[in-house]
Scaffold this motif. Structure first.
Motif, PDB file in Angstrom:
ATOM      1  N   LEU A 181       9.409  73.155  70.527  1.00 44.61           N
ATOM      2  CA  LEU A 181       8.316  74.046  70.186  1.00 44.61           C
ATOM      3  C   LEU A 181       8.757  75.497  70.337  1.00 44.61           C
ATOM      4  CD1 LEU A 181       5.374  72.295  72.097  1.00 44.61           C
ATOM      5  CD2 LEU A 181       6.016  72.005  69.699  1.00 44.61           C
ATOM      6  N   PRO A 182       8.103  76.402  69.619  1.00 45.02           N
ATOM      7  CA  PRO A 182       8.411  77.829  69.782  1.00 45.02           C
ATOM      8  C   PRO A 182       8.300  78.238  71.250  1.00 45.02           C
ATOM      9  CG  PRO A 182       6.952  77.509  67.911  1.00 45.02           C
ATOM     10  CD  PRO A 182       7.050  76.178  68.609  1.00 45.02           C
ATOM     11  N   GLY A 183       9.151  79.146  71.651  1.00 43.41           N
ATOM     12  CA  GLY A 183       9.165  79.569  73.037  1.00 43.41           C
ATOM     13  C   GLY A 183      10.170  78.805  73.877  1.00 43.41           C
ATOM     14  N   GLY A 184      10.914  77.874  73.238  1.00 39.64           N
ATOM     15  CA  GLY A 184      11.963  77.165  73.969  1.00 39.64           C
ATOM     16  C   GLY A 184      11.478  75.982  74.770  1.00 39.64           C
ATOM     17  N   LYS A 185      10.562  75.195  74.226  1.00 37.94           N
ATOM     18  CA  LYS A 185      10.051  74.003  74.902  1.00 37.94           C
ATOM     19  C   LYS A 185      10.573  72.764  74.184  1.00 37.94           C
ATOM     20  CE  LYS A 185       7.667  76.892  77.360  1.00 37.94           C
ATOM     21  NZ  LYS A 185       8.118  77.245  78.727  1.00 37.94           N
ATOM     22  N   ILE A 186      11.249  71.888  74.928  1.00 41.21           N
ATOM     23  CA  ILE A 186      11.874  70.703  74.332  1.00 41.21           C
ATOM     24  C   ILE A 186      11.367  69.446  75.039  1.00 41.21           C
ATOM     25  CG2 ILE A 186      14.055  69.498  73.932  1.00 41.21           C
ATOM     26  CD1 ILE A 186      15.413  72.263  73.902  1.00 41.21           C
ATOM     27  N   GLY A 187      10.961  68.467  74.252  1.00 43.57           N
ATOM     28  CA  GLY A 187      10.542  67.176  74.787  1.00 43.57           C
ATOM     29  C   GLY A 187      11.415  66.074  74.210  1.00 43.57           C
ATOM     30  N   VAL A 188      11.856  65.175  75.065  1.00 45.43           N
ATOM     31  CA  VAL A 188      12.672  64.033  74.641  1.00 45.43           C
ATOM     32  C   VAL A 188      12.018  62.760  75.162  1.00 45.43           C
ATOM     33  CG1 VAL A 188      14.924  62.904  74.822  1.00 45.43           C
ATOM     34  CG2 VAL A 188      14.800  65.398  74.655  1.00 45.43           C
ATOM     35  N   TYR A 189      11.812  61.793  74.274  1.00 50.48           N
ATOM     36  CA  TYR A 189      11.223  60.514  74.670  1.00 50.48           C
ATOM     37  C   TYR A 189      12.324  59.531  75.042  1.00 50.48           C
ATOM     38  CZ  TYR A 189       6.850  62.306  72.768  1.00 50.48           C
ATOM     39  OH  TYR A 189       5.728  63.059  72.534  1.00 50.48           O
ATOM     40  N   THR A 190      12.078  58.747  76.070  1.00 45.32           N
ATOM     41  CA  THR A 190      13.111  57.830  76.559  1.00 45.32           C
ATOM     42  C   THR A 190      13.494  56.791  75.503  1.00 45.32           C
ATOM     43  OG1 THR A 190      11.346  56.538  77.641  1.00 45.32           O
ATOM     44  CG2 THR A 190      12.569  58.093  79.007  1.00 45.32           C
ATOM     45  N   GLY A 191      12.590  56.496  74.580  1.00 43.63           N
ATOM     46  CA  GLY A 191      12.923  55.546  73.516  1.00 43.63           C
ATOM     47  C   GLY A 191      14.092  56.006  72.674  1.00 43.63           C
ATOM     48  N   LEU A 192      14.289  57.309  72.565  1.00 43.81           N
ATOM     49  CA  LEU A 192      15.397  57.838  71.784  1.00 43.81           C
ATOM     50  C   LEU A 192      16.740  57.458  72.393  1.00 43.81           C
ATOM     51  CD1 LEU A 192      16.535  59.682  69.537  1.00 43.81           C
ATOM     52  CD2 LEU A 192      16.219  61.614  71.107  1.00 43.81           C
ATOM     53  N   LEU A 193      16.786  57.352  73.722  1.00 46.62           N
ATOM     54  CA  LEU A 193      18.053  57.073  74.404  1.00 46.62           C
ATOM     55  C   LEU A 193      18.571  55.668  74.104  1.00 46.62           C
ATOM     56  CD1 LEU A 193      17.312  58.710  77.873  1.00 46.62           C
ATOM     57  CD2 LEU A 193      18.255  59.745  75.805  1.00 46.62           C
ATOM     58  N   LYS A 194      17.708  54.800  73.574  1.00 50.76           N
ATOM     59  CA  LYS A 194      18.141  53.448  73.199  1.00 50.76           C
ATOM     60  C   LYS A 194      18.819  53.431  71.835  1.00 50.76           C
ATOM     61  CE  LYS A 194      14.252  51.466  75.774  1.00 50.76           C
ATOM     62  NZ  LYS A 194      12.981  50.687  75.671  1.00 50.76           N
ATOM     63  N   VAL A 195      18.594  54.473  71.055  1.00 47.21           N
ATOM     64  CA  VAL A 195      19.162  54.546  69.703  1.00 47.21           C
ATOM     65  C   VAL A 195      20.309  55.545  69.640  1.00 47.21           C
ATOM     66  CG1 VAL A 195      18.639  55.035  67.280  1.00 47.21           C
ATOM     67  CG2 VAL A 195      16.942  53.880  68.702  1.00 47.21           C
ATOM     68  N   ALA A 196      20.174  56.655  70.363  1.00 47.72           N
ATOM     69  CA  ALA A 196      21.261  57.635  70.476  1.00 47.72           C
ATOM     70  C   ALA A 196      22.213  57.114  71.546  1.00 47.72           C
ATOM     71  CB  ALA A 196      20.706  59.003  70.851  1.00 47.72           C
ATOM     72  N   LYS A 197      23.313  56.523  71.125  1.00 43.50           N
ATOM     73  CA  LYS A 197      24.155  55.727  72.019  1.00 43.50           C
ATOM     74  C   LYS A 197      25.081  56.536  72.922  1.00 43.50           C
ATOM     75  CE  LYS A 197      22.639  51.823  70.272  1.00 43.50           C
ATOM     76  NZ  LYS A 197      21.758  50.915  71.065  1.00 43.50           N
ATOM     77  N   ASN A 198      25.274  57.810  72.632  1.00 43.04           N
ATOM     78  CA  ASN A 198      26.168  58.628  73.446  1.00 43.04           C
ATOM     79  C   ASN A 198      25.700  60.077  73.410  1.00 43.04           C
ATOM     80  OD1 ASN A 198      27.273  59.795  71.005  1.00 43.04           O
ATOM     81  ND2 ASN A 198      28.518  57.938  70.785  1.00 43.04           N
ATOM     82  N   GLN A 199      26.396  60.934  74.140  1.00 46.02           N
ATOM     83  CA  GLN A 199      25.980  62.326  74.249  1.00 46.02           C
ATOM     84  C   GLN A 199      26.012  63.049  72.895  1.00 46.02           C
ATOM     85  OE1 GLN A 199      28.595  64.683  76.696  1.00 46.02           O
ATOM     86  NE2 GLN A 199      30.448  64.131  75.563  1.00 46.02           N
TER      87      GLN A 199
END
Length: 265
Positions: free
Chosen positions: A102-120
């Motif tokens: 979001l504007p202003g430098g706010k970042i949200g990450v859902y844990t479900g993403l970590l199951k698909v994004a396999k590495n850094q």
């Protein structure tokens, strides 16, 4: 010569705004931006605070350290940005395969993403993409378009924080009326964020080739049923991967050290 006296007041107002607010995105695409960085940052911060009260926040130290590490490597490569003087990252406990910025430098990450994004590197692909939306002022652009389409709302006196405009403002940020429901950007904006994110991750030392692997994983995750939320209006898998491969071939060689963000075991 245009006979301005015959034009409706709303047309004159729209013309004046367009002349005053035309801008170019980081990739050179023309935009109309009606709102100030201060207004957008305030709106992003307010929305993020409310999301934190409604969404379950993950407190696992390993998960948070990992996500923070990837995000810190990306944002450090940018230097100080007027759109986000600092970056706040929160990990939300959810099966959603998604992230947002979001504007202003706010970042949200859902844990479900970590199951698909396999590495850094794959995680950096998604977070870089979402940061790209902020750097390209896509929320401002979408909100401005909405405002121009509703000139009867009195553009000159719109109050972003007021309840009268709340639904429109949330849609501009990519959030539903109920905070926490992410709404897709347009395809042009999504493709632009792909390019910005790819350049960013390469500059930060991540492997840009992993962006292709990430979207291949996304395609597999969609299976034959409902695709991950993040893919809702993105370009097709094939065209996205073709675009990424083409852009990878244009990237300058990065001299940055490959980050060492350890995924939770």
């Amino acid at each position: 010569m245009i006979a301005f006296r015959h034009l409706p007041v709303t047309s004159l107002l729209a013309s004046a705004l367009l002349l005053a607010a035309c801008s170019n995105s980081p990739t050179g695409r023309q935009q109309v931006l009606l709102f100030s960085e201060q207004d957008m940052s305030q709106l992003g911060a307010q929305s993020f605070e409310e999301m934190k009260t409604k969404e379950k926040i993950n407190t696992d130290p390993q998960v948070n350290t990992y996500v923070q590490c990837v995000t810190r490597a990306l944002t450090a490569s940018l230097g100080r940005q007027p759109e986000a003087p600092s970056w706040e990252v929160v990990v939300f406990d959810s099966d959603q395969v998604n992230a947002f910025a979001l504007p202003g430098g706010k970042i949200g990450v859902y844990t479900g993403l970590l199951k698909v994004a396999k590495n850094q590197d794959q995680l950096a692909t998604v977070i870089g993409h979402e940061i790209g939306h902020v750097l390209a002022k896509h929320s401002n652009e979408r909100l401005s378009r909405s405002q121009l389409a509703n000139l009867g709302l009195q553009i000159s006196s719109v109050a972003l924080g007021g309840t009268e405009y709340q639904e429109m403002a949330m849609a501009g940020l990519g959030l539903g009326v109920q905070y926490g429901i992410l709404m897709p950007y347009g395809r042009a904006q999504e493709s632009e964020s792909d390019i910005i994110g790819l350049r960013m991750m390469s500059q930060a030392g991540f492997d840009p080739n992993q962006s292709v692997a990430l979207w291949q994983n996304m395609s597999k995750a969609s299976g034959g049923g409902q695709p991950p939320e993040i893919l809702s209006t993105h370009p097709s898998h094939a065209s996205r991967i073709d675009d990424l491969r083409r852009e990878i071939g244009r990237l300058p060689v990065s001299t940055a050290t490959h980050p060492n963000c350890k995924a939770p075991g």
